[in-house]
Scaffold this motif. Structure first.
Motif: not given
Length: 328
Positions: A74-99
């Motif tokens: 899990l990448i639990a981002n502290y903030g609403a903006g999420i363009d600094h995280v490669d969400v698609a690659t994270a998902r492919q690697r089984g890593i969830l992303v939240s904001n």
């Protein structure tokens, strides 16, 4: 998930109450100083943690995600903006992303109105005059600004924050116009007394104030490019509390220097904290250090959302603020 406490790495200093609660709930590695982590430090954190808590200043790309350890889920981002995280690659690697969406709506809208007033009423110039000791008393023609009442405000991005800006601007007597990819429902338009423009070019050419309130995505990069900025009226001003990449900063600087745009109020910049030095020299520009979310209440609420996302994940459920590639 294993029964032991999750290993959580936090990349920046957070409000003390948030850090204390995190320590109570998880096995947390906190940042001792408030400097950004290096790329190497971020990779090391991703190799050892179950959860990473980054901020907008932490660029997490595909190459870094490729080096993440098997524990990172899990990448639990502290903030609403999420363009600094490669969400698609994270998902492919089984890593969830939240904001942390929705927390900073009012704070950011307040700062937008503050910038509109600061630019149109030349507040920083008056402040500088007083601080220099050069003020010689009141003059009928000194520091004349513009009245905001009756002016046309064009909001680029009429989401939560854009609508909050509209509510405030209406209280100041401004006329509300907006451009979105999709038109709002008629009852929302009526509530804000807002006029939709299908053509961004036509809206930009007719507004007295432009407010940027859309996220940074591939489709919004340099949405306000040189050609579109040139459409603005010479007496118009532009403010941006969203993402710096939406405006071509070099083009904006050129037009401001040439007097083709009357002024600008910026809280975000195209290259992070690396601000065009020519922009800093201009008297008709108000520059702030990304203060839109800088309220004690907002930053604590952001932390509470991070905590909820991690705790929900630890309990085996989907984080309530999970970000999916299709949402970007």
């Amino acid at each position: 998930m294993p029964s032991e406490r999750l290993s959580v790495v936090v990349t920046r200093r957070l409000p003390e109450v948030v850090e204390t609660r995190m320590t109570e709930l998880f096995d947390v590695s906190l940042r001792e100083d408030d400097t950004p982590m290096t790329r190497e430090e971020l990779v090391a954190a991703m190799q050892e943690a179950d959860v990473l808590v980054p901020t907008i200043g932490d660029q997490i790309d595909a190459g870094m995600l490729g080096q993440a350890g098997p524990r990172l889920k899990l990448i639990a981002n502290y903030g609403a903006g999420i363009d600094h995280v490669d969400v698609a690659t994270a998902r492919q690697r089984g890593i969830l992303v939240s904001n942390t969406p929705g927390v900073l709506t009012d704070d950011t809208a307040d700062m937008t109105m503050a910038l509109i007033l600061a630019v149109t009423r030349r507040i920083p110039e008056g402040l500088a005059l007083m601080q220099s000791g050069a003020w010689q008393g009141w003059s009928p023609t000194a520091l004349l600004g513009g009245r905001v009442g009756g002016k046309r405000l064009g909001i680029l991005g009429m989401g939560r924050i854009g609508q909050a800006v509209a509510r405030r601007a209406r209280a100041f007597g401004m006329q509300i116009h907006y451009h979105n990819r999709h038109r709002l429902r008629s009852e929302i338009e009526q509530a804000h007394e807002a006029t939709w423009w299908e053509s961004l070019d036509q809206m930009v050419a007719r507004m007295d104030v432009i407010s940027i309130n859309c996220p940074h995505t591939p489709s919004t990069f340099h949405l306000m490019n040189a050609r579109r900025l040139k459409l603005m009226k010479p007496e118009a001003v532009i403010v941006n509390t969203s993402r710096g990449e939406v405006i071509d900063e070099n083009a904006l600087t050129r037009l401001l220097r040439a007097g083709e745009i009357a002024g600008a109020g910026l809280d975000v910049y195209e290259h992070g904290h690396d601000v065009n030095p020519r922009l800093r020299e201009l008297g008709n520009v108000v520059l702030l250090p990304h203060m839109g979310s800088a309220t004690r209440e907002g930053r604590i609420e952001m932390g509470e959302k991070v905590l909820i996302n991690i705790k929900t994940f630890a309990d085996g459920h989907r984080p309530p603020d999970q970000v999916l590639p299709s949402m970007l």
